[in-house]
Design an enzyme around this catalytic site. Structure first.
Site, PDB file in Angstrom:
ATOM      1  N   GLU A  88       7.073   3.625   5.914  1.00 29.14           N
ATOM      2  CA  GLU A  88       8.032   2.928   5.978  1.00 29.14           C
ATOM      3  C   GLU A  88       8.889   1.668   5.528  1.00 29.14           C
ATOM      4  OE1 GLU A  88      10.293   0.870   8.631  1.00 29.14           O
ATOM      5  OE2 GLU A  88       9.315   2.322  10.332  1.00 29.14           O
ATOM      6  N   LYS A 127      16.744   4.044  -1.326  1.00 25.05           N
ATOM      7  CA  LYS A 127      16.721   3.497  -0.104  1.00 25.05           C
ATOM      8  C   LYS A 127      18.145   3.932   1.198  1.00 25.05           C
ATOM      9  CE  LYS A 127      14.747  -0.664  -1.648  1.00 25.05           C
ATOM     10  NZ  LYS A 127      15.076  -2.309  -1.634  1.00 25.05           N
ATOM     11  N   VAL A 166       1.057  -5.393  -3.546  1.00 26.23           N
ATOM     12  CA  VAL A 166       1.214  -5.054  -2.207  1.00 26.23           C
ATOM     13  C   VAL A 166      -0.280  -4.488  -2.016  1.00 26.23           C
ATOM     14  CG1 VAL A 166       2.365  -3.191  -0.694  1.00 26.23           C
ATOM     15  CG2 VAL A 166       3.546  -4.101  -2.134  1.00 26.23           C
ATOM     16  N   GLU A 183      12.441  -7.790 -12.345  1.00 29.25           N
ATOM     17  CA  GLU A 183      11.960  -7.188 -13.565  1.00 29.25           C
ATOM     18  C   GLU A 183      12.006  -7.712 -14.416  1.00 29.25           C
ATOM     19  OE1 GLU A 183       9.197  -5.868 -12.699  1.00 29.25           O
ATOM     20  OE2 GLU A 183       9.717  -5.298 -10.672  1.00 29.25           O
TER      21      GLU A 183
END
Length: 442
Positions: free
Chosen positions: A131, A207, A15, A192
């Protein structure tokens, strides 16, 4: 034009590297859109020598994110480290105390420390944007925090973990076992090496806790979520769901009830013809039900370098467009000090009913006994079907499968009935219980 917004990035994984590349490639467009340039002036990562495929020349390197948060000449601290404790916690805390804006994609950090960080950001008059922490590139945080202001939200639910959705999709479409699909997900980088955090529902729970606070104005309560993963979902369950007109998805659900807020994460059967049932692979989907707007469904990539970096960049751009002295949007939609204590809802009727699969000894009276245990717990049955047991289960050669679909009933009643059946001598293996959801519009 205003001075450039100086950004420091902690964490240069997939990212972080995507974010550096996108900001470099879109510098001119960002400057015009935001009214000021966005410049990366500092980074921090564990390995300076690693080739990340991006140009880091001219950017100040810090060996630790804490040092960058405390010393770098930056306006915005971007945390892409991960984890609820350690460097992510200490560096974000240091950045906020210093009066820096913070952008993070870290749902575990927010689920653990979000209340404290929100209060600190609001006290310092800075922005804390996140976000990318929920549903990747889907702008659900902005929708709940800003766009739906004035709406009274009644329910938020959705597919929030791409790993689980990928596994369930492959199981159904290719007839693969859970174990085979998990290995493939790990090979492709969707899961993972230790996949427990994803497949046992913890990622979705973090979340969901964030969305619950934004939707209902309550304090974050990640430890108050009923949690069940997908590791016990079998090919038999997938096939039975298809026969009944359903698909199985791992959903996170939060809804307002008369007795409090209900939060749950678990495998769910949804009607095959519903829109959310069509969301396959690593894609995420979040639905919001409210009194004014009605029903809103957002679908998009839930993970990946570019999707997550896009959400992070959106948060940075919001900061670039803001000006000193402006009224800040509360971090969690409601000012941290005004968030209501979380009240967990009492057990209540589940409107969609339940799917129950039992493998039982093939002998006289079993069918009647199962029906009796249900009746004793005031459970009304929509259907009850007998079928041959799967021969993949060694002990099932002299067994049969009973599949029950209930009308609306309580979790407590179902668990009590199943416990009573387990106490009988005819049950083979563990029973399977899956909730059924029938979305209003999707």
């Amino acid at each position: 034009m205003a001075d450039a917004l100086k950004v420091g990035i902690a964490g240069l994984g997939t990212v972080g590297a995507s974010l550096v590349r996108i900001i470099g490639a879109r510098a001119k467009e960002l400057s015009i859109t935001c009214g000021r340039a966005i410049e990366i002036t500092a980074v921090s990562a564990r390995d300076r020598s690693r080739d990340r495929g991006v140009d880091l020349s001219g950017i100040t390197w810090f060996d630790t994110p804490d040092a960058m948060a405390q010393e770098a000449d930056i306006d915005v601290f971007v945390e892409l480290i991960g984890g609820a404790e350690g460097a992510a916690d200490t560096s974000v805390r240091a950045a906020l105390r210093r009066g820096l804006h913070v952008v993070t994609a870290n749902k575990a950090l927010l689920a653990r420390h979000g209340m404290e960080f929100a209060a600190l950001a609001e006290d310092k008059g800075v922005l804390l944007n996140f976000e990318a922490a929920v549903a990747g590139g889907i702008p659900v945080i902005k929708a709940l925090r800003e766009s739906l202001t004035g709406n009274k939200v009644s329910r938020v639910y959705g597919i929030m973990n791409g790993t689980c959705n990928y596994i369930l999709t492959r199981m159904e479409k290719e007839g693969l076992t859970f174990e085979d699909c998990l290995k493939e997900a790990q090979r492709l980088g969707y899961a993972e090496a230790d996949p427990a955090f994803d497949i046992e529902g913890n990622d979705t729970a973090h979340k969901l806790a964030i969305l619950t606070t934004l939707a209902f104005g309550t304090q974050i309560a990640a430890d108050q979520i009923y949690l069940e993963g997908i590791s016990n979902i079998s090919i038999e369950d997938i096939g039975a769901a298809a026969d009944l007109g359903y698909r199985i998805k791992l959903l996170g659900v939060a809804q307002r009830t008369e007795s409090g807020i209900e939060q749950r994460v678990h495998p769910t059967m949804v009607p095959r013809d519903s829109v959310i049932a069509q969301v396959d692979g690593v894609t995420n989907a979040v639905a919001i039900e409210s009194d004014i707007l009605g029903e809103l469904l957002m679908v998009g990539p839930g993970a990946g370098g570019d999707a997550t970096a896009s959400a992070v960049l959106g948060d940075i751009a919001d900061i670039a467009k803001s000006r000193p002295g402006e009224q800040r949007v509360p971090v969690l939609g409601t000012p941290a000090k005004a968030l209501a204590p979380y009240v967990r809802a009492r057990m209540r009727s589940h409107e969609g009913g339940y799917f129950i699969r039992l493998t039982v000894a093939d002998r006289t009276g079993v069918f009647a006994s199962v029906a009796s245990r249900m009746a004793e717990n005031n459970i009304s049955l929509e259907s009850i079907v007998q079928r041959a047991a799967s021969q993949t289960v060694a002990e099932a050669r002299d067994s049969k499968t009973i599949i029950l679909v209930t009308h609306a009933t309580t979790e407590e009643s179902v668990r009590n009935a199943v416990a009573a059946i387990k106490a009988e001598s005819y049950l083979v293996g563990e029973p399977q219980v899956i909730r059924i959801e029938r979305p209003k519009a999707f």
